[in-house]
Design a protein around this motif. Structure first.
Motif, PDB file in Angstrom:
ATOM      1  N   ASN A   1      -2.041  -7.787  -0.635  1.00  0.00           N
ATOM      2  CA  ASN A   1      -1.487  -6.897   0.383  1.00  0.00           C
ATOM      3  C   ASN A   1      -2.497  -5.881   0.899  1.00  0.00           C
ATOM      4  O   ASN A   1      -2.153  -4.966   1.632  1.00  0.00           O
ATOM      5  CB  ASN A   1      -0.271  -6.165  -0.182  1.00  0.00           C
ATOM      6  CG  ASN A   1       0.817  -5.975   0.858  1.00  0.00           C
ATOM      7  OD1 ASN A   1       0.571  -6.112   2.046  1.00  0.00           O
ATOM      8  ND2 ASN A   1       2.005  -5.664   0.411  1.00  0.00           N
ATOM      9  N   GLY A   2      -3.732  -6.041   0.483  1.00  0.00           N
ATOM     10  CA  GLY A   2      -4.769  -5.118   0.914  1.00  0.00           C
ATOM     11  C   GLY A   2      -6.077  -5.476   0.241  1.00  0.00           C
ATOM     12  O   GLY A   2      -6.110  -6.311  -0.669  1.00  0.00           O
ATOM     13  N   SER A   3      -7.159  -4.852   0.675  1.00  0.00           N
ATOM     14  CA  SER A   3      -8.470  -5.128   0.097  1.00  0.00           C
ATOM     15  C   SER A   3      -8.685  -4.270  -1.145  1.00  0.00           C
ATOM     16  O   SER A   3      -7.951  -3.312  -1.405  1.00  0.00           O
ATOM     17  CB  SER A   3      -9.568  -4.815   1.121  1.00  0.00           C
ATOM     18  OG  SER A   3      -9.610  -3.413   1.360  1.00  0.00           O
TER      19      SER A   3
ATOM     20  N   ASP B   1      -9.024  -0.733  -0.214  1.00  0.00           N
ATOM     21  CA  ASP B   1      -7.765  -0.049   0.098  1.00  0.00           C
ATOM     22  C   ASP B   1      -7.176   0.589  -1.158  1.00  0.00           C
ATOM     23  O   ASP B   1      -6.731   1.740  -1.135  1.00  0.00           O
ATOM     24  CB  ASP B   1      -6.746  -1.033   0.683  1.00  0.00           C
ATOM     25  CG  ASP B   1      -7.123  -1.523   2.068  1.00  0.00           C
ATOM     26  OD1 ASP B   1      -7.824  -0.779   2.779  1.00  0.00           O
ATOM     27  OD2 ASP B   1      -6.721  -2.643   2.426  1.00  0.00           O
ATOM     28  N   TYR B   2      -7.170  -0.172  -2.255  1.00  0.00           N
ATOM     29  CA  TYR B   2      -6.589   0.349  -3.494  1.00  0.00           C
ATOM     30  C   TYR B   2      -7.517   1.364  -4.156  1.00  0.00           C
ATOM     31  O   TYR B   2      -7.051   2.348  -4.747  1.00  0.00           O
ATOM     32  CB  TYR B   2      -6.259  -0.802  -4.442  1.00  0.00           C
ATOM     33  CG  TYR B   2      -5.143  -1.667  -3.916  1.00  0.00           C
ATOM     34  CD1 TYR B   2      -3.813  -1.255  -3.993  1.00  0.00           C
ATOM     35  CD2 TYR B   2      -5.403  -2.896  -3.307  1.00  0.00           C
ATOM     36  CE1 TYR B   2      -2.784  -2.039  -3.489  1.00  0.00           C
ATOM     37  CE2 TYR B   2      -4.380  -3.683  -2.803  1.00  0.00           C
ATOM     38  CZ  TYR B   2      -3.079  -3.251  -2.887  1.00  0.00           C
ATOM     39  OH  TYR B   2      -2.057  -4.022  -2.384  1.00  0.00           O
TER      40      TYR B   2
ATOM     41  N   ILE C   1       0.822  -1.215   0.000  1.00  0.00           N
ATOM     42  CA  ILE C   1       0.000   0.000   0.000  1.00  0.00           C
ATOM     43  C   ILE C   1       0.858   1.268   0.000  1.00  0.00           C
ATOM     44  O   ILE C   1       0.620   2.188  -0.798  1.00  0.00           O
ATOM     45  CB  ILE C   1      -0.951   0.013   1.215  1.00  0.00           C
ATOM     46  CG1 ILE C   1      -1.944  -1.161   1.133  1.00  0.00           C
ATOM     47  CG2 ILE C   1      -1.693   1.337   1.295  1.00  0.00           C
ATOM     48  CD1 ILE C   1      -2.909  -1.084  -0.021  1.00  0.00           C
TER      49      ILE C   1
END
Length: 320
Positions: free
Chosen positions: A132-134, A137-138, A111
């Protein structure tokens, strides 16, 4: 006729006259307005795209794009990413002439690294790539498109879809048309060079050996589109599965191909293993000095139009 009716009829006539005037005397102004709208279409037209994780709306042409492991399709469309896929110092070697100077970003798009690149579009190869994230998140960083896994796994569909995402559909069609012409020309050249002699492609990594079946990476094109003859050994390989299983050295010694492309990084341990193996040394290709060492495996072991073009060039150049 009453005064009220007279006023009503007069009003209708005025409206008709105004409408006529707008359609004739104002035609130049209308055309000018339409032209102005057309000029601004490329910058202001919104596009809504449905993808594996939802929808995104793009109101402008994205300029700062991150699309890890999809750089082949981006570059084929004339678009340079703002950061390139990497695992440590490992990058897609075959694309480095075009990606020289482009900063690396972790394959799983950390992120913080993603934020630092200030992208205006993020593209993932599939839902499983979000490690590395949902998705949210992106999406909070930039509009985020997630390929259907099956689409990104098919290099032609990947390129076509990338053209749709970037509003470069015509360019994508042009690239595929040019590629098909290249395949046809290469096929004719190979036929003139070796006729129906069989060819195998073997990749070594460490001390393990992997034989390309007809559906593996570029071999699908070499065998199915270019018409290169498969050796019986390849014909008898187990049906392709999700995992690419190595072939034991003793089994590899049975390979009956008349030509073998041996692919691996320079100094790979597998080269020494084969050099010292009597079973390998007795194969037809070795006996006839028709084993060709390819020391850049990166474009052989990925699906992408630029990768396949490079592999075809190598085949033609080697067998000519």
């Amino acid at each position: 006729m009453s005064k009220k009716v007279t006023l009503y009829i007069t009003g209708l006539l005025l409206i008709a006259l105004l409408a006529t005037g707008c359609s004739s005397d104002g035609s130049d102004e209308t055309e000018s307005n339409e032209s102005a709208n057309d000029e601004g279409t490329e910058e202001t037209t919104e596009r809504t795209l449905t993808h594996a994780s939802g929808e995104i709306t793009l109101s402008e042409q994205p300029e700062r794009i991150i699309a890890p492991y999809l750089e082949d399709s981006l570059l084929a469309l004339g678009v340079e990413p703002v950061a390139q896929w990497s695992i440590g110092d490992t990058v897609l070697d075959y694309l480095q002439p075009q990606l020289e100077g482009v900063p690396k970003i972790g394959y799983d798009l950390p992120i913080e690294q993603t934020i630092e690149q200030n992208p205006d579009l993020i593209i993932f190869s599939g839902p499983s790539a979000l490690q590395n994230g949902s998705y949210e998140d992106y999406s909070n960083i930039a509009p985020t498109y997630v390929f259907e896994q099956e689409t990104s796994a098919n290099w032609r569909e990947q390129l076509t879809t990338m053209g749709e995402i970037l509003d470069k559909q015509e360019k994508a069609e042009e690239v595929l048309t040019d590629f098909d012409k290249k395949v046809e020309e290469a096929s004719n050249t190979i036929e003139e060079s070796i006729g129906d002699e069989s060819v195998a492609f073997v990749w070594t990594m460490g001390e393990q050996f992997y034989v390309f079946d007809e559906n593996r990476y570029g071999a699908e094109i070499f065998y199915n589109d270019m018409g290169i003859t498969k050796p019986e050994f390849v014909e008898n390989l187990p049906e392709e599965g999700a995992e690419w299983n190595p072939v034991a050295l003793e089994k590899l010694g049975q390979i009956d191909a008349e030509h073998v492309f041996l692919i691996g990084n320079e100094g790979e341990a597998g080269f020494e293993v084969l050099e010292n193996s009597s079973v390998w040394q007795n194969t037809p290709a070795v006996q006839n000095d028709q084993v060709y060492t390819m020391n850049d495996p990166s474009h052989w072991t990925i699906d992408g139009v630029l990768a396949h073009e490079m592999s075809i060039n190598k085949i033609v150049e080697t067998l000519k």
